[in-house]
Design a protein around this motif. Structure first.
Motif, PDB file in Angstrom:
ATOM      1  N   ARG A  45      20.038 -91.353 -42.700  1.00 31.60           N
ATOM      2  CA  ARG A  45      19.650 -90.059 -42.393  1.00 31.60           C
ATOM      3  C   ARG A  45      20.701 -88.879 -42.530  1.00 31.60           C
ATOM      4  NH1 ARG A  45      14.701 -91.041 -42.305  1.00 31.60           N
ATOM      5  NH2 ARG A  45      13.215 -90.571 -40.920  1.00 31.60           N
ATOM      6  N   GLU A  46      21.841 -89.359 -43.525  1.00 32.92           N
ATOM      7  CA  GLU A  46      23.058 -88.765 -43.387  1.00 32.92           C
ATOM      8  C   GLU A  46      22.986 -87.328 -43.902  1.00 32.92           C
ATOM      9  OE1 GLU A  46      22.395 -91.743 -44.603  1.00 32.92           O
ATOM     10  OE2 GLU A  46      24.095 -93.054 -44.308  1.00 32.92           O
ATOM     11  N   ARG A  47      21.887 -86.869 -44.590  1.00 34.40           N
ATOM     12  CA  ARG A  47      21.708 -85.624 -44.956  1.00 34.40           C
ATOM     13  C   ARG A  47      21.488 -84.692 -43.824  1.00 34.40           C
ATOM     14  NH1 ARG A  47      17.676 -86.017 -49.982  1.00 34.40           N
ATOM     15  NH2 ARG A  47      16.859 -87.313 -48.384  1.00 34.40           N
ATOM     16  N   VAL A  48      21.006 -85.233 -42.781  1.00 31.67           N
ATOM     17  CA  VAL A  48      20.461 -84.168 -41.669  1.00 31.67           C
ATOM     18  C   VAL A  48      21.175 -84.778 -40.353  1.00 31.67           C
ATOM     19  CG1 VAL A  48      18.200 -83.597 -42.649  1.00 31.67           C
ATOM     20  CG2 VAL A  48      18.470 -85.772 -41.530  1.00 31.67           C
ATOM     21  N   ALA A  49      22.468 -85.273 -40.684  1.00 30.52           N
ATOM     22  CA  ALA A  49      22.921 -85.823 -39.500  1.00 30.52           C
ATOM     23  C   ALA A  49      23.221 -84.921 -38.140  1.00 30.52           C
ATOM     24  CB  ALA A  49      24.517 -86.674 -39.690  1.00 30.52           C
ATOM     25  N   GLY A  50      23.596 -83.442 -38.702  1.00 31.80           N
ATOM     26  CA  GLY A  50      23.869 -82.439 -37.816  1.00 31.80           C
ATOM     27  C   GLY A  50      22.911 -82.380 -36.663  1.00 31.80           C
ATOM     28  N   GLU A  51      21.679 -82.311 -37.207  1.00 26.10           N
ATOM     29  CA  GLU A  51      20.448 -82.196 -36.136  1.00 26.10           C
ATOM     30  C   GLU A  51      20.313 -83.129 -34.914  1.00 26.10           C
ATOM     31  OE1 GLU A  51      16.959 -80.270 -34.705  1.00 26.10           O
ATOM     32  OE2 GLU A  51      18.766 -79.718 -35.708  1.00 26.10           O
ATOM     33  N   GLU A  70      23.171 -84.773 -34.132  1.00 22.64           N
ATOM     34  CA  GLU A  70      24.307 -84.676 -33.279  1.00 22.64           C
ATOM     35  C   GLU A  70      24.211 -83.510 -32.299  1.00 22.64           C
ATOM     36  OE1 GLU A  70      27.450 -84.320 -35.823  1.00 22.64           O
ATOM     37  OE2 GLU A  70      27.481 -86.777 -36.228  1.00 22.64           O
ATOM     38  N   ARG A  71      23.113 -82.472 -32.831  1.00 24.24           N
ATOM     39  CA  ARG A  71      22.747 -81.371 -31.690  1.00 24.24           C
ATOM     40  C   ARG A  71      21.895 -81.954 -30.672  1.00 24.24           C
ATOM     41  NH1 ARG A  71      18.804 -78.290 -30.320  1.00 24.24           N
ATOM     42  NH2 ARG A  71      17.338 -79.295 -31.888  1.00 24.24           N
ATOM     43  N   VAL A  72      20.952 -82.780 -31.019  1.00 28.59           N
ATOM     44  CA  VAL A  72      20.250 -83.105 -30.035  1.00 28.59           C
ATOM     45  C   VAL A  72      20.932 -84.139 -28.955  1.00 28.59           C
ATOM     46  CG1 VAL A  72      18.029 -84.843 -29.344  1.00 28.59           C
ATOM     47  CG2 VAL A  72      18.165 -82.946 -31.370  1.00 28.59           C
ATOM     48  N   PHE A  73      21.679 -85.163 -29.486  1.00 30.49           N
ATOM     49  CA  PHE A  73      22.134 -86.066 -28.552  1.00 30.49           C
ATOM     50  C   PHE A  73      23.627 -85.507 -27.961  1.00 30.49           C
ATOM     51  CE2 PHE A  73      19.362 -88.812 -31.524  1.00 30.49           C
ATOM     52  CZ  PHE A  73      18.784 -89.579 -30.468  1.00 30.49           C
ATOM     53  N   ASP A  74      24.069 -84.535 -28.801  1.00 29.75           N
ATOM     54  CA  ASP A  74      25.627 -84.097 -28.301  1.00 29.75           C
ATOM     55  C   ASP A  74      26.310 -85.083 -28.213  1.00 29.75           C
ATOM     56  OD1 ASP A  74      27.370 -82.149 -27.519  1.00 29.75           O
ATOM     57  OD2 ASP A  74      26.993 -82.406 -25.530  1.00 29.75           O
ATOM     58  N   ALA A  75      26.393 -85.944 -29.399  1.00 32.26           N
ATOM     59  CA  ALA A  75      27.299 -87.112 -29.516  1.00 32.26           C
ATOM     60  C   ALA A  75      27.271 -87.513 -31.235  1.00 32.26           C
ATOM     61  CB  ALA A  75      26.544 -88.511 -28.523  1.00 32.26           C
ATOM     62  N   ARG A  76      28.220 -88.355 -31.409  1.00 31.48           N
ATOM     63  CA  ARG A  76      28.275 -88.858 -32.805  1.00 31.48           C
ATOM     64  C   ARG A  76      27.250 -89.767 -33.057  1.00 31.48           C
ATOM     65  NH1 ARG A  76      31.613 -93.325 -34.849  1.00 31.48           N
ATOM     66  NH2 ARG A  76      31.898 -93.010 -37.052  1.00 31.48           N
ATOM     67  N   VAL A  77      26.516 -89.817 -34.319  1.00 34.22           N
ATOM     68  CA  VAL A  77      25.583 -90.387 -34.576  1.00 34.22           C
ATOM     69  C   VAL A  77      25.788 -91.238 -35.788  1.00 34.22           C
ATOM     70  CG1 VAL A  77      23.153 -90.369 -35.207  1.00 34.22           C
ATOM     71  CG2 VAL A  77      23.800 -88.719 -33.523  1.00 34.22           C
ATOM     72  N   GLU A  78      25.647 -92.353 -35.921  1.00 33.00           N
ATOM     73  CA  GLU A  78      25.768 -93.323 -36.988  1.00 33.00           C
ATOM     74  C   GLU A  78      24.488 -93.917 -37.522  1.00 33.00           C
ATOM     75  OE1 GLU A  78      28.452 -96.657 -35.844  1.00 33.00           O
ATOM     76  OE2 GLU A  78      29.489 -95.191 -34.630  1.00 33.00           O
ATOM     77  N   PHE A  79      24.541 -94.067 -39.014  1.00 35.51           N
ATOM     78  CA  PHE A  79      23.261 -94.646 -39.533  1.00 35.51           C
ATOM     79  C   PHE A  79      23.519 -95.726 -40.304  1.00 35.51           C
ATOM     80  CE2 PHE A  79      22.782 -89.929 -39.113  1.00 35.51           C
ATOM     81  CZ  PHE A  79      21.798 -89.997 -38.608  1.00 35.51           C
ATOM     82  N   ASP A  80      22.544 -96.427 -40.823  1.00 38.60           N
ATOM     83  CA  ASP A  80      22.593 -97.617 -41.400  1.00 38.60           C
ATOM     84  C   ASP A  80      23.167 -98.943 -40.710  1.00 38.60           C
ATOM     85  OD1 ASP A  80      22.250 -99.238 -43.857  1.00 38.60           O
ATOM     86  OD2 ASP A  80      23.897 -98.511 -45.004  1.00 38.60           O
ATOM     87  N   ALA A  81      22.915 -98.931 -39.501  1.00 31.82           N
ATOM     88  CA  ALA A  81      23.493 -99.695 -38.445  1.00 31.82           C
ATOM     89  C   ALA A  81      22.478-101.051 -38.509  1.00 31.82           C
ATOM     90  CB  ALA A  81      23.624 -99.182 -37.214  1.00 31.82           C
TER      91      ALA A  81
END
Length: 331
Positions: A169-175, A177-188
């Motif tokens: 979901r890299e293209r919308v990662a900012g949303e 991070e806004r919800v979680f207030d934390a760094r978010v990683e994908f393809d894990a």
């Protein structure tokens, strides 16, 4: 370590989507039109439905809405009670840690197409959702609900140390991070929340100990009935043999990157010699079950996407891309 059995679904899983649809502007009639569900499944909780149908509905909803954040947005709009007994049981728990344990134990009352687990290592606690065939929107829903419900029930703005998703979901990662207030990683390798272990003691201001006891008894009775209906042992609807226990532990250990026999034995609370002996009595071995689990996972990964060798190695619990390449040649 706490974990839950896999593979069941109920109408509640679809009713969650129905509850969220109005706020999301989701064309729910079109989504459900070809679902082949009996009409009563959309009016009554607790009715068994096909897991594949439930997943198809969520996947179709994500595609038809054109909203890659459907699960994330649904979680923000679901009122307490949308998860029925599971919601009220969580809210009445005394702390974040006890709420997590109850979610993991009683999640099969809603839907359970994967494995949920909670593990504490050092200063960190890991809440994981392992589901190779899972739908991205559902993964988003599960992980974000845990954070949002905890904030609501504790009155504290908790921040995970890390948030990971198996999907991309890299293209919308900012949303995210806004919800979680934390760094978010994908393809894990799996869906995961990582947080300071002290948060497990975070008290819920909504706690009602006596009500929680009553609700837990009710949930346990439902889980027991579910076990009887499926032919599983009535006590806790757990796997019916030690081999099944090992298979389930292997799923978790693979996701954590270390499926060796000592790690599996630690998850099961026995010695590695005991694991070897009991598996030998069943005519199999840790090595054979590990190869079986990795082959099944590899087939699912390759059928649903085109992962890089690095991502595939991580998803199958290999230490290097060379190891996974050798394994794929043996398939």
């Amino acid at each position: 370590m706490v974990h839950a059995p896999a593979q069941s679904a109920f109408s509640d899983f679809v009713l969650l989507l129905l509850s969220a649809a109005p706020k999301l502007g989701l064309p729910i009639d079109a989504v459900l039109r070809n679902a082949a569900l009996p009409p009563e499944a959309l009016r009554q909780r607790g009715l068994p439905i096909s897991l594949s149908v439930a997943r198809q509905i969520w996947s179709s909803a994500e595609k038809m809405s054109g909203n890659p954040l459907l699960g994330l947005h649904a979680a923000q709009g679901l009122e307490v009670g949308s998860l029925d007994l599971l919601d009220y049981l969580t809210r009445s728990s005394s702390s974040f840690g006890t709420a997590l344990e109850r979610v993991i134990r009683f999640a099969p009352l809603v839907a359970n197409g994967g494995v949920l687990s909670l593990e504490v290592t050092g200063r960190r606690a890991h809440f994981r959702h392992v589901s190779p065939d899972g739908v991205p929107a559902v993964a988003d829903l599960i992980v974000s609900l845990m954070v949002l419900r905890t904030r609501a029930f504790s009155g504290e703005h908790i921040r995970p140390q890390a948030v990971r998703f198996r999907h991309r979901r890299e293209r919308v990662a900012g949303e995210y991070e806004r919800v979680f207030d934390a760094r978010v990683e994908f393809d894990a390798p799996c869906d995961e929340l990582v947080f300071d272990r002290d948060l497990l003691e975070l008290p819920f201001h909504s706690a009602e100990p006596r009500l929680c006891e009553i609700l837990e008894d009710c949930a346990a009775a439902r889980l027991q009935a579910l076990g009887k209906a499926s032919g599983a042992p009535a006590a806790a609807a757990v796997p019916s043999s030690f081999v099944d226990d090992v298979r389930q532990a292997l799923q978790l250990c693979i996701a954590q990157g270390n499926p060796n026999i000592d790690r599996v034995a630690e998850h099961l609370g026995v010695s590695s010699r005991t694991v070897q002996r009991l598996l030998r009595e069943q005519g199999t071995s840790h090595r054979a079950l590990l190869m079986e689990a990795r082959t099944e996972l590899a087939n699912r990964y390759l059928a649903s996407s085109n992962p890089t060798r690095r991502a595939l190695a991580a998803g199958l619990g290999y230490g290097s891309t060379r190891s996974v390449s050798r394994a794929l040649r043996r398939r």
